[in-house]
Design a protein around this motif. Structure first.
Motif, PDB file in Angstrom:
ATOM      1  N   SER A  27     -42.654 -25.328  78.927  1.00  0.00           N
ATOM      2  CA  SER A  27     -42.892 -25.307  77.484  1.00  0.00           C
ATOM      3  C   SER A  27     -41.752 -26.028  76.756  1.00  0.00           C
ATOM      4  O   SER A  27     -40.629 -26.144  77.263  1.00  0.00           O
ATOM      5  CB  SER A  27     -42.987 -23.869  76.980  1.00  0.00           C
ATOM      6  OG  SER A  27     -41.718 -23.227  77.078  1.00  0.00           O
TER       7      SER A  27
ATOM      8  N   ARG B  65     -46.341 -22.901  83.083  1.00  0.00           N
ATOM      9  CA  ARG B  65     -46.478 -23.162  81.639  1.00  0.00           C
ATOM     10  C   ARG B  65     -45.247 -22.683  80.884  1.00  0.00           C
ATOM     11  O   ARG B  65     -44.766 -23.363  79.964  1.00  0.00           O
ATOM     12  CB  ARG B  65     -47.730 -22.484  81.094  1.00  0.00           C
ATOM     13  CG  ARG B  65     -49.035 -23.149  81.539  1.00  0.00           C
ATOM     14  CD  ARG B  65     -50.213 -22.626  80.739  1.00  0.00           C
ATOM     15  NE  ARG B  65     -50.466 -21.213  80.976  1.00  0.00           N
ATOM     16  CZ  ARG B  65     -51.290 -20.730  81.907  1.00  0.00           C
ATOM     17  NH1 ARG B  65     -51.938 -21.571  82.705  1.00  0.00           N
ATOM     18  NH2 ARG B  65     -51.472 -19.432  82.047  1.00  0.00           N
TER      19      ARG B  65
ATOM     20  N   GLU C 210     -51.340 -27.574  83.411  1.00  0.00           N
ATOM     21  CA  GLU C 210     -51.630 -26.343  82.680  1.00  0.00           C
ATOM     22  C   GLU C 210     -52.220 -25.297  83.613  1.00  0.00           C
ATOM     23  O   GLU C 210     -51.962 -24.105  83.484  1.00  0.00           O
ATOM     24  CB  GLU C 210     -52.608 -26.636  81.538  1.00  0.00           C
ATOM     25  CG  GLU C 210     -51.992 -27.281  80.316  1.00  0.00           C
ATOM     26  CD  GLU C 210     -51.096 -26.326  79.551  1.00  0.00           C
ATOM     27  OE1 GLU C 210     -51.533 -25.193  79.264  1.00  0.00           O
ATOM     28  OE2 GLU C 210     -49.945 -26.703  79.260  1.00  0.00           O
TER      29      GLU C 210
END
Length: 292
Positions: free
Chosen positions: A214, A210, A248
């Motif tokens: 990002s 993650r 995720e």
């Protein structure tokens, strides 16, 4: 327990390498497998690794063919893989994918992604898949040498991993074939990979995935990490980061990834149709995975 994680040292593994730098060997060690997924599956079978981060299609095909050396425990990259179709650097009769029909294609190992994608390429080209001919050349260097000495016509490998060799004039790209499935899954030996340890590894890997994926990291830090670690040009890294997608939660697997992939592999003649319904627990470790 300290898990042995098999991986291929490519740009996709960047979050894993960042996790390794933090972990410092306390919960896992990395075992590099430069020959790719075929080698990863072999090492799972031979008790040389406990977990493999590997290509979707060979993992699923291996289980469908009866392997009990591993089950799927998670997802790693959810976007398709961009496979380049590559031939030798000198002018030849091979200038587009259609020129390859009836020739010998180089692969890293039997059961590897380079082999299963050759079947997919043949399916797309409407070639008889049972007429495909292969030569095992082990790794990227062996594959490049083979197309240049003429023992094979072409081979398939991930686009950005191979692009530096094409840019250096060692080989030529004559086409591309994206996978019709998400590109990377995670597999573990059913007993050596204890569920609690595997879940802990996946939870921590998810955190690094993650962070790497990002929007803020894609705008700068992740570009720099890939450039510094792998030596790729900035334009190539940005192009790859614009397209790649990570989950995720690495401990989730959509069940349709398994069924859809099996459907294409059956069409391509890589695996036989199952006798009866597909059993979820044959493919997936349900003590670890959350099906979505």
């Amino acid at each position: 327990m300290v898990l042995r994680i098999g991986y291929v040292r490519e740009h996709f593994c960047s979050p894993l390498l960042q996790f390794e730098a933090e972990d410092k060997g306390s919960t896992f060690t990395l075992v590099e497998c430069p020959s790719g997924t075929g080698q990863l599956i072999s090492r799972l079978t031979k008790d040389e690794i406990d977990i493999a981060i590997a290509l979707t299609d060979p993992l699923i095909a291996g289980i469908a063919k009866g392997s009990e050396a591993y089950k799927l425990v998670g997802s790693y990259v959810t976007s398709p893989l961009r496979w380049a179709v590559i031939t030798g650097h000198k002018p030849s009769a091979y200038n587009q994918i259609s020129d390859l029909q009836g020739s010998t294609v180089g692969i890293s190992r039997n059961g590897s992604g380079s082999q299963t994608m050759a079947y997919v390429m043949a399916l797309q080209q409407r070639w008889p898949t049972n007429e495909l001919k292969f030569q095992v050349n082990n790794d990227i260097r062996g594959l490049i040498n083979s197309v240049n000495d003429g023992t094979t016509s072409a081979f398939m490998w991930e686009w950005f991993t191979t692009k530096p060799f094409a840019d250096a004039g060692e080989c030529r790209f004559i086409g591309q074939v994206p996978t019709p499935w998400p590109s990377w899954l995670i597999a573990a030996h059913p007993t050596r990979g204890e569920p609690v340890a595997v879940r802990t590894f996946l939870n921590n890997l998810s955190r690094h995935v993650r962070a790497f994926a990002s929007a803020e990291a894609r705008a700068g830090p992740s570009v720099k990490f890939v450039m510094d670690t792998f030596g790729y040009p900035e334009t190539d890294v940005k192009e790859w980061l614009d397209a790649v997608e990570y989950p995720e939660d690495c401990s989730t697997i959509p069940w349709n990834v398994v069924t859809d992939t099996l459907g294409v592999l059956q069409q391509a003649g890589v695996v036989a149709p199952p006798e009866g319904a597909i059993k979820r627990d044959q493919f997936i470790n349900l003590d670890v995975v959350t099906l979505v």
